[in-house]
Structure formats: structure tokens, C-alpha cells
Design a protein around this motif. Structure first.
Motif, mmCIF file in Angstrom:
data_model
loop_
_atom_site.group_PDB
_atom_site.id
_atom_site.type_symbol
_atom_site.label_atom_id
_atom_site.label_comp_id
_atom_site.label_asym_id
_atom_site.label_seq_id
_atom_site.Cartn_x
_atom_site.Cartn_y
_atom_site.Cartn_z
ATOM 1 N N ILE A 37 0.848 -1.200 0.000
ATOM 2 C CA ILE A 37 0.000 0.000 0.000
ATOM 3 C C ILE A 37 0.880 1.245 0.000
ATOM 4 C CG2 ILE A 37 -1.608 1.382 1.376
ATOM 5 C CD1 ILE A 37 -2.796 -1.335 2.373
ATOM 6 N N VAL A 38 1.807 1.300 0.946
ATOM 7 C CA VAL A 38 2.629 2.498 1.135
ATOM 8 C C VAL A 38 3.578 2.723 -0.037
ATOM 9 C CG1 VAL A 38 4.390 3.553 2.613
ATOM 10 C CG2 VAL A 38 2.472 2.347 3.644
ATOM 11 N N GLU A 39 4.106 1.640 -0.599
ATOM 12 C CA GLU A 39 5.127 1.766 -1.638
ATOM 13 C C GLU A 39 4.623 1.298 -3.004
ATOM 14 O OE1 GLU A 39 9.024 0.564 -0.503
ATOM 15 O OE2 GLU A 39 8.828 1.443 1.485
ATOM 16 N N ALA A 40 3.309 1.402 -3.209
ATOM 17 C CA ALA A 40 2.728 1.034 -4.516
ATOM 18 C C ALA A 40 3.437 1.805 -5.615
ATOM 19 C CB ALA A 40 1.235 1.347 -4.506
ATOM 20 N N PRO A 41 3.643 1.173 -6.780
ATOM 21 C CA PRO A 41 3.151 -0.141 -7.220
ATOM 22 C C PRO A 41 4.138 -1.291 -6.970
ATOM 23 C CG PRO A 41 4.076 1.013 -9.091
ATOM 24 C CD PRO A 41 4.255 1.914 -7.885
ATOM 25 N N ARG A 42 5.115 -1.096 -6.124
ATOM 26 C CA ARG A 42 6.118 -2.143 -5.898
ATOM 27 C C ARG A 42 5.473 -3.364 -5.227
ATOM 28 N NH1 ARG A 42 11.903 -2.141 -2.895
ATOM 29 N NH2 ARG A 42 12.428 -4.201 -3.633
ATOM 30 N N SER A 43 5.908 -4.557 -5.651
ATOM 31 C CA SER A 43 5.381 -5.796 -5.076
ATOM 32 C C SER A 43 6.368 -6.369 -4.053
ATOM 33 C CB SER A 43 5.146 -6.824 -6.174
ATOM 34 O OG SER A 43 4.826 -8.083 -5.596
ATOM 35 N N TYR A 44 5.814 -6.840 -2.959
ATOM 36 C CA TYR A 44 6.614 -7.515 -1.924
ATOM 37 C C TYR A 44 6.167 -8.969 -1.759
ATOM 38 C CZ TYR A 44 8.757 -3.111 -0.760
ATOM 39 O OH TYR A 44 9.496 -1.955 -0.827
ATOM 40 N N ALA A 45 5.503 -9.492 -2.809
ATOM 41 C CA ALA A 45 4.961 -10.847 -2.745
ATOM 42 C C ALA A 45 6.044 -11.902 -2.515
ATOM 43 C CB ALA A 45 4.184 -11.161 -4.021
#
Length: 199
Positions: A161-169
Motif C-alpha cells: 500500500i505504502v510503496e505502490a506499485p512495488r510488489s513484496y509478494a
């Protein structure tokens, strides 16, 4: 005779998760405050989060004497990721002037509340919470309510949410492997009988 244990992920050597643990960078810093009762838990997801994020720190205890210093990092605004009265919904750009220091208590809901009670500085922090409706992948423990997530899942959702659009999946890969390993160890029949939500 106890099984050999990986000193990093604390799993048995035969089930070491280190190859699956990423090294992810983030602008947000994560401070995990873990209740001692969680340290030896087979599904210690806070440890997985701390190992997978370069800007995460894991502290274990009930009372944190150095909390003032931990919370007052130059250039960061501390927020407590915990629901409750006055909690603001976490959103992109939640902290504008400074970067975000996300403080995450780790333990059962009762133990997490105890950490807040024993550490008044924590209770005084502005609170943020995640949007409702998240579904946990934690298939081995009955959630206390809708939207209840494991610690690593909550951190992944917060960062995305905070660092969108980065994925942490990628941070969820060792978590998924941990769950699968536990299901395999207990056997399909036992899992279906006690944990499966399928009819």
C-alpha cells in the motif's frame, strides 16, 4: 536427540527456508517487537519478515528499555500497525515529509495488547490499520476474526500500500513453503479433518 537446526531461519536443516527468503529493499523501515512466547513457534512469520527485508529489525521482549531511541529515527515518522480507536487506514503516501517507520507488535492479540500496555510509548504512537477484507493464506490457524493476517502477511500488505506499485509478494514464498511443510508433516487426512475449510 534433537534435529540439526539452521541458525538463520531456525528451521530444521532438512526444512531450511533460507533459499526462499528474498532480500528486499524498502523505503519504509519495519520494527518488529516480538513477544517472547512467539520465538520458538514453528510458524514464526516475524522472523521470516525480518530476514527478508533489509530495513527490518526484530526485537524480542516484553519491555523494551531502548524504545525511545528505536522510535525516534531521524527522517522517519513512527506509526503503530495495530487496529483500535483512532487508527487511520493505511494508504499510499501516508507519510509525506518523512519516511515511515512501521512498528509491528508480534504475538497473539492478547500478547500484542500486553506489549502496548507494558510499553506506554507504543500505545502513544499514531495507529494505522489495513483495509478490511484481506484473506489470510495461514491455513493452519483459525483466524480470530475476518481480516486477521499473520505478521508477514500484514507487513507485505502494508508495504504494497505504502510503496505502490512495488510488489513484496516474494516475502510470502518462505511463508507458503512453511505452511505446505506443516500440512505435509501432519498428513492430508489430519489437515482435512482439522483445518480445511472445504466441505
Amino acid at each position: 536427540m534433537s534435529r540439526a537446526q539452521c541458525p538463520r531461519c531456525m528451521r530444521p536443516q532438512t526444512h531450511c527456508l533460507c533459499d526462499l527468503i528474498p532480500q528486499l529493499d524498502s523505503q519504509t523501515r519495519i520494527l518488529l517487537l516480538q513477544h517472547p512466547s512467539e520465538v520458538n513457534h514453528a510458524l514464526n512469520t516475524a522472523r521470516l519478515a525480518a530476514l527478508g527485508l533489509t530495513h527490518a529489525e526484530l526485537r524480542v521482549g516484553e519491555v523494551f528499555e531502548d524504545l525511545h531511541g528505536l522510535l525516534n529515527l531521524p527522517g522517519y515518522q513512527a506509526r503503530l500497525l495495530f487496529p483500535g480507536e483512532g487508527a487511520q487506514l493505511l494508504q499510499s503516501g501516508a507519510v509525506t515529509d518523512d519516511k515511515l517507520l512501521l512498528v509491528v507488535p508480534d504475538g497473539t492479540w492478547r500478547k500484542a495488547r500486553k506489549l502496548l500496555h507494558l510499553n506506554p510509548l507504543l500505545a502513544q504512537l499514531p495507529r494505522v490499520t489495513l483495509p478490511e477484507g484481506a484473506v489470510s493464506r495461514y491455513r493452519l490457524r483459525k483466524a480470530p476474526g475476518p481480516g486477521a493476517l499473520s505478521t508477514v502477511e500484514a507487513i507485505v500488505q502494508a508495504l504494497e500500500i505504502v510503496e505502490a506499485p512495488r510488489s513484496y509478494a516474494a516475502l510470502l514464498r518462505p511463508f507458503e513453503a512453511l505452511i505446505e511443510g506443516q500440512i505435509e508433516a501432519m498428513g492430508a487426512d489430519t489437515y482435512q479433518r482439522n483445518h480445511s475449510t472445504q466441505s
